[in-house]
Design an enzyme around this catalytic site. Structure first.
Site, PDB file in Angstrom:
ATOM      1  N   ASN A   1      75.010  95.194  88.093  1.00  0.00           N
ATOM      2  CA  ASN A   1      73.689  94.743  87.661  1.00  0.00           C
ATOM      3  C   ASN A   1      73.815  93.430  86.918  1.00  0.00           C
ATOM      4  O   ASN A   1      74.897  93.080  86.442  1.00  0.00           O
ATOM      5  CB  ASN A   1      73.118  95.749  86.653  1.00  0.00           C
ATOM      6  CG  ASN A   1      72.327  96.828  87.316  1.00  0.00           C
ATOM      7  OD1 ASN A   1      72.595  97.166  88.457  1.00  0.00           O
ATOM      8  ND2 ASN A   1      71.357  97.362  86.607  1.00  0.00           N
TER       9      ASN A   1
ATOM     10  N   CYS B   1      82.629  95.031  90.328  1.00  0.00           N
ATOM     11  CA  CYS B   1      83.976  94.536  90.077  1.00  0.00           C
ATOM     12  C   CYS B   1      84.053  93.187  90.761  1.00  0.00           C
ATOM     13  O   CYS B   1      83.861  93.097  91.967  1.00  0.00           O
ATOM     14  CB  CYS B   1      85.010  95.485  90.644  1.00  0.00           C
ATOM     15  SG  CYS B   1      86.671  94.831  90.485  1.00  0.00           S
TER      16      CYS B   1
ATOM     17  N   HIS C   1      70.932  92.708  91.123  1.00  0.00           N
ATOM     18  CA  HIS C   1      72.396  92.752  91.244  1.00  0.00           C
ATOM     19  C   HIS C   1      72.930  91.339  91.458  1.00  0.00           C
ATOM     20  O   HIS C   1      72.255  90.482  92.006  1.00  0.00           O
ATOM     21  CB  HIS C   1      72.803  93.657  92.403  1.00  0.00           C
ATOM     22  CG  HIS C   1      72.703  95.111  92.065  1.00  0.00           C
ATOM     23  ND1 HIS C   1      73.776  95.850  91.633  1.00  0.00           N
ATOM     24  CD2 HIS C   1      71.642  95.952  92.057  1.00  0.00           C
ATOM     25  CE1 HIS C   1      73.387  97.083  91.385  1.00  0.00           C
ATOM     26  NE2 HIS C   1      72.098  97.187  91.634  1.00  0.00           N
TER      27      HIS C   1
ATOM     28  N   HIS D   1      65.091  94.946  89.018  1.00  0.00           N
ATOM     29  CA  HIS D   1      66.435  95.535  88.986  1.00  0.00           C
ATOM     30  C   HIS D   1      67.301  94.642  89.879  1.00  0.00           C
ATOM     31  O   HIS D   1      67.178  94.663  91.097  1.00  0.00           O
ATOM     32  CB  HIS D   1      66.367  96.967  89.520  1.00  0.00           C
ATOM     33  CG  HIS D   1      67.686  97.673  89.549  1.00  0.00           C
ATOM     34  ND1 HIS D   1      68.119  98.489  88.526  1.00  0.00           N
ATOM     35  CD2 HIS D   1      68.678  97.688  90.477  1.00  0.00           C
ATOM     36  CE1 HIS D   1      69.305  98.978  88.826  1.00  0.00           C
ATOM     37  NE2 HIS D   1      69.675  98.507  90.004  1.00  0.00           N
TER      38      HIS D   1
ATOM     39  N   ARG E   1      75.331 104.546  83.221  1.00  0.00           N
ATOM     40  CA  ARG E   1      75.076 105.258  84.473  1.00  0.00           C
ATOM     41  C   ARG E   1      75.616 104.471  85.661  1.00  0.00           C
ATOM     42  O   ARG E   1      76.343 104.992  86.506  1.00  0.00           O
ATOM     43  CB  ARG E   1      73.568 105.511  84.623  1.00  0.00           C
ATOM     44  CG  ARG E   1      73.221 106.556  85.667  1.00  0.00           C
ATOM     45  CD  ARG E   1      72.992 105.990  87.045  1.00  0.00           C
ATOM     46  NE  ARG E   1      71.980 104.934  87.033  1.00  0.00           N
ATOM     47  CZ  ARG E   1      71.776 104.101  88.027  1.00  0.00           C
ATOM     48  NH1 ARG E   1      72.530 104.159  89.109  1.00  0.00           N
ATOM     49  NH2 ARG E   1      70.847 103.158  87.942  1.00  0.00           N
TER      50      ARG E   1
END
Lengths: 313, 313
Positions: free
Chosen positions: B260, B249, B218, B216, B15
Site C-alpha cells: 500500500n 517487497c 498500491h 486504496h 493486516r
C-alpha cells in the site's frame, strides 16, 4: 491544468549512478549500460562527470568511457563538470556534445558546505565558466539552481533567493554574449512537495514567462513522482531522470539515499497521461534491470520489476 | 484544486503486511507493532483478517492478536473478513470495532480469478453479508470497488463498470435498511495514474455528489504518491495506507510486490501541504522502522530512512 503534449527526459543515470556507487564498476560495463540506454529513444544521456578522481573514484575512467561511446544519430552524450579544469577535460574528450551549464546554490549555507563559496563566489565561479564557454564557442544550455526547494542545512529557502540567483545568472549570461539558457530547478536535498513545486515554478514563470523550466528531482522522501506530476500539471516539459533510479540506494540510512526520479517510471506516467516522450518502455525497463546487474544491487525504480500493465496476465 | 483541510488515514499495515509476509512472525511482535501504531495518532488500525488459515498462514493467530490488543481511547482496531464465516469470527473477537464492509470487483475477469464469482455472484455475496450486518446491527461503513482503475487480467476497466457496481451496492444497502456507506476505490493491481484518478473519482462524484470517496492505492508501479496527490487535489479526504509500505517487497519480481501507499510518507506530504492528519510523524517513522525489524527485511517507505527535513543538518 495544462499538461504538455510532449516532454524531454534527459538521462543522468550513468553520471549520477557511477558517481554514487561505492564498488568499482568496469568501464566496459558502464559502456554496456550507456549503449542500452542509447537504444531506448533517449536523446540526451549524461555519461560522466569530469571531477577530481581522488574525490570521486567512480569517475576516474571518465575519458575511457567517452572514448568507448558508440555514436548514434539523434543521441547526444553529455558530461558534467563543475569548474574550468573539468570543462577543459570535456573539451578534448571524444564523443561528448558540449552543452555549457553553470550551477549555483539558492541556499548560501549549502553553497558554503558543498563548494565553500558564498553567493558572490558562487556567481563569480559561474561567470568564469561562462567566459570560457564564450571563448570556446560552447553554448550555455542551462543554469541550475541547487537547493531550489529547501536545504538540509539552511532549512526553508526563500523563493526570493531562487529568483535572485536566476536573475544574476541571466545577467551574467547576457553580459558574456551567451544566448539565454533554460533553468533547471534542482531539488538537491529532496525538500520539494507538490505545493512547493507549484509555488517555485509559479514564481519563476511569473517573473520570466518565456524562460524554460526544467526539474531535477530526487526521491529521498518518496515525493519525486508526485512532484513530477505537479510539474507536468504546470506544463513543465523537461525533466532529468535516472534509469532505475540510479544514484540512490533505497536501504542506505543516510542523506545520500537519494536517487533521481526513475526514468522508466516517469516515462510510464507520461505514456498513460497522453504525454509523448519518444521513449520505448520495454527497452527502458530492460535497461533498468541491466543497471541493477551492473551496480550489483537492487535499485529503487518500480516499473522494471512490476512490469507494464497486463504483464502478469 | 480543492485540497481538503483535514484527511483521515486508515492504517492497514498489520493486516496487509502480516497477510503478505512469508516468514512466521510471533504474535507478540505483531502486537508490539500495533501498539506502536496506536501511539501515533492513528484512529483506525486494521489489525487482522479472518480468513482461512490454510490459505493465509500469517493470519492463523488472528484471534490471539485480537485478544492481545491494548485498548486506547480514540483508537479503533478493525478487522477484515470476506465472507459470513469470517464475519462471525470477527463478531466474537475481543477488542475489534465492527465496521461492516463489502467488496466487489469492477473487473469481472478478476472477480472470477480471485473469488470465482461473476458480477451476479459478487453482488449476491455482498447482499448476504449485508443481511448479516442488518441482523447483528453492525453498520455498513464501506463498500469497496476492487480493480477500479484497471486489471492485470481484463485490462482497461470501463468507468461504467465502477459506477454499475457502486449503484448496485448502494441499492442493496438501501434494501437491507443499512445507512449509506462510503465508497473505497481500490487500485488493486496498481493501474492507477493521476489522470485515471481524476476520471474515475470525477465520474463517481458527478453521479453521487454526496458519496464520500476513499482511495486504496498500491505502489507497484511507483505511482501511489502521485495518485494520492491527484486525489487530494480533488478533495478526497480518506485514504488507506500501510506503515513503511507493508504488504509489499520492493525486490520481489512478481505481481505481489505491491505494498500500500506508505503511511508516514503520505503523512509527510499532507503535513507539508497544510493538510491535517492528526498524526505524529516522528512516531510514525519509528513505527516504520519497527515494522522492518518485525518482518526482518527492508520495506519500501522512504521517510523512515530519509528522515524529516533538517534531519541531516
Amino acid at each position: 491544468m495544462t499538461l504538455p503534449r510532449r516532454i524531454e527526459i534527459r538521462e543522468e543515470g550513468p553520471r549520477e549512478g557511477f558517481q554514487f556507487e561505492k564498488g568499482e564498476i568496469a568501464t566496459a560495463r558502464k559502456l554496456e549500460l550507456i549503449e542500452a540506454l542509447a537504444q531506448t529513444g533517449l536523446r540526451h544521456i549524461q555519461t560522466v562527470s569530469f571531477v577530481d578522481p581522488r574525490r570521486v573514484p567512480g569517475m576516474a575512467d571518465a575519458e575511457a568511457v567517452c572514448a568507448g561511446l558508440t555514436p548514434h544519430p539523434g543521441v547526444t552524450y553529455n558530461a558534467l563538470w563543475l569548474n574550468p579544469k573539468g570543462f577543459l577535460r570535456a573539451l578534448v574528450a571524444p564523443n561528448i556534445a558540449l552543452e555549457g551549464s553553470v550551477s549555483v546554490s539558492a541556499s548560501e549555507v549549502f553553497g558554503r558546505r558543498n563548494q565553500n563559496r558564498d553567493r558572490e563566489q558562487d556567481l563569480a565561479a559561474a561567470a568564469a565558466l561562462m567566459a570560457l564557454y564564450a571563448q570556446h564557442r560552447v553554448p550555455l544550455a542551462r543554469i541550475t539552481i541547487m537547493a531550489a526547494f529547501g536545504c538540509n542545512f539552511q532549512g526553508e529557502v526563500p523563493i526570493g533567493a531562487v529568483l535572485d540567483r536566476i536573475e544574476a545568472l541571466l545577467a551574467l549570461a547576457g553580459g558574456a554574449g551567451l544566448e539565454r539558457p533554460y533553468v533547471s530547478l534542482a531539488d538537491t536535498m529532496a525538500w520539494a512537495t507538490p505545493p512547493a513545486i507549484q509555488r517555485v515554478v509559479g514564481a519563476v514563470r511569473e517573473k520570466w514567462p518565456d524562460l524554460e523550466v526544467s526539474l531535477h528531482l530526487h526521491d529521498t522522501r518518496g515525493m519525486a513522482m508526485a512532484n513530477a506530476w505537479a510539474g507536468l500539471q504546470m506544463g513543465v516539459a523537461r525533466f532529468d531522470a535516472a534509469i532505475a533510479g540510479l544514484g540512490g540506494c533505497p536501504f542506505a540510512r543516510h542523506a545520500g539515499a537519494a536517487g533521481n526520479i526513475c526514468t522508466e517510471d516517469l516515462a510510464l506516467l507520461c505514456a498513460e497521461s497522453g504525454i509523448e516522450t519518444g521513449l520505448q518502455l520495454e527497452r527502458l525497463m530492460a535497461a533498468g534491470r541491466l543497471a541493477e546487474e551492473v551496480v550489483g544491487h537492487p535499485l529503487p525504480g518500480r516499473v522494471k520489476q512490476a512490469g507494464l500493465l497486463m504483464a502478469n496476465a
